[in-house]
Design an enzyme around this catalytic site. Structure first.
Site, short mmCIF file in Angstrom:
data_model
loop_
_atom_site.label_atom_id
_atom_site.label_comp_id
_atom_site.label_asym_id
_atom_site.label_seq_id
_atom_site.Cartn_x
_atom_site.Cartn_y
_atom_site.Cartn_z
N ASP A 174 -3.76 -11.26 -0.76
CA ASP A 174 -5.07 -10.69 -0.17
C ASP A 174 -6.51 -11.01 -0.22
OD1 ASP A 174 -5.51 -11.76 2.37
OD2 ASP A 174 -6.47 -9.48 2.90
N HIS A 175 -7.30 -11.86 0.06
CA HIS A 175 -8.17 -12.40 -0.58
C HIS A 175 -8.94 -12.15 -2.10
CE1 HIS A 175 -8.80 -11.80 3.65
NE2 HIS A 175 -10.33 -12.68 3.30
N CYS A 183 -5.83 -30.25 -6.00
CA CYS A 183 -5.11 -28.79 -6.47
C CYS A 183 -5.63 -28.43 -7.56
CB CYS A 183 -3.92 -28.75 -6.34
SG CYS A 183 -3.23 -28.83 -4.24
N HIS A 238 -5.88 -21.19 1.14
CA HIS A 238 -5.37 -20.87 2.26
C HIS A 238 -5.05 -19.79 2.29
CE1 HIS A 238 -3.31 -24.73 -0.05
NE2 HIS A 238 -3.29 -24.50 -1.29
N HIS A 292 -6.27 -20.12 -5.49
CA HIS A 292 -5.88 -20.43 -6.23
C HIS A 292 -6.33 -21.78 -7.17
CE1 HIS A 292 -2.12 -22.82 -4.35
NE2 HIS A 292 -3.42 -23.38 -4.02
N HIS A 301 -9.68 -23.70 -4.70
CA HIS A 301 -9.76 -22.94 -3.59
C HIS A 301 -8.11 -22.58 -2.56
CE1 HIS A 301 -5.77 -25.89 -4.39
NE2 HIS A 301 -5.26 -25.28 -3.56
N GLU A 348 2.32 -22.31 3.60
CA GLU A 348 0.72 -22.76 2.42
C GLU A 348 -0.13 -22.89 3.23
OE1 GLU A 348 0.06 -22.90 -2.14
OE2 GLU A 348 0.97 -24.76 -0.92
#
Lengths: 148, 152
Positions: free
Chosen positions: A84-85, A38, A46, A19, A44, A128
């Site tokens: 996811d991904h 951020c 998590h 994100h 980047h 996170e």
């Protein structure tokens, strides 16, 4: 002697996503000041841990509040497969107009999961990182209750 | 304005003690057909049983005794947990060897409720606030008193 008991069941899921925290209405320097690292334009990611808590009566025939055979595929379909991904800003519709902070991710996951038909959604909690966690139980009005 | 309790008087503190036990179980409802048992309970219905390393967190809430600074003696809580739960459930088959689970499917929910009922009358100082039972790091049940208004 024990009175009536309240039971809940919590299941943990995981997803990894990228994100970027960036508000198009803010200037570049404001974004930098508010979101710091951020707001890096390349984004980047998590490893998110998601805890889903459901509550309700324990079915005497199964001993369960909710069968994981139903809860797991529901959460997989509604959240894990969607997040996811993925790059949340661009691949999850809701985050086209909402900064994908962990708070907003938490609320969006709650919105998706409260449709679960077999038990009451009690709470959603995400980590996170191992140092930051966020919870939402559907309660509204926190901001309004604060002194101006 | 100082909030009540923060200076020490009437401060409700929650104290949590953790223990582990290992036990076997399987899920089977005698009123279901074999096929229904397999469909509802999946792998957990294997009649040979399987096991888990359960992690139990017991939370007691109360005001610290001004003389000792403690809600309750944690050594005492440890002994109660060992006597009531460890000795009953550790290295046991939950379907066959634990009287409190007779007639119940030994799910995380039912075991947590049975643990609550065993511990609640034994807690001398403070009140049992929550029983949290992990079946694995990714699955746990919480049991609280329905009247406490606490979030299970």
């Amino acid at each position: 002697m024990s009175g009536a008991l309240k039971l809940s069941l919590t299941r943990r899921y995981r997803f990894a996503a990228s994100h970027r925290l960036h508000q198009p209405n803010f200037s570049a320097s404001e974004n930098e000041r508010i979101y710091g690292k951020c707001s890096n334009p390349y984004g980047h990611g998590h490893n998110y841990s998601l805890e889903v808590t459901v509550s309700g009566a324990v079915n005497p025939a199964t001993g369960m509040i909710a069968n994981l055979g139903e809860l797991d595929p529901f959460v997989e379909r509604e959240v894990v497969e969607a997040f996811d991904h993925k790059y949340l800003n661009e691949e999850v519709t809701e985050f086209a107009s909402e900064v994908p902070t962990a708070e907003n991710i938490c609320r969006e996951i709650y919105r998706r999961l409260r449709k679960f038909p077999a038990a009451r959604l009690e709470r959603v909690r995400i980590e996170e990182t191992s140092k930051n966690s966020f919870e939402f139980d559907g309660e509204i009005g926190g901001r309004e209750q604060r002194a101006p | 304005m100082e909030r009540p309790g923060v200076r020490g008087e009437n401060a409700m503190i929650r104290v949590t003690r953790k223990m582990e036990f290992s036990a076997a179980h399987f899920y089977h409802n005698p009123n279901f057909s074999e096929e229904e048992n397999r469909r509802v309970f999946g792998k957990c219905s294997n009649p040979h049983g399987h096991g888990h390393n359960y992690v139990l967190e017991v939370t007691v809430a109360g005001e610290p005794d001004p003389a000792t600074g403690m809600v309750l003696d944690l050594k005492e809580l440890k002994d109660i947990m060992q006597r009531e739960i460890g000795e009953r459930m550790d290295h046991r088959h939950l379907n066959y060897e634990v009287q409190e689970l007779t007639g119940l499917i030994p799910t995380c929910e039912n075991i947590a409720a049975a643990i609550w009922r065993l511990l609640e009358p034994k807690i001398g100082a403070g009140k049992l606030d929550r029983v949290r039972l992990y079946e694995s790091p990714d699955l746990f049940a919480d049991c609280t008193a329905a009247s406490s208004g606490g979030k299970a």
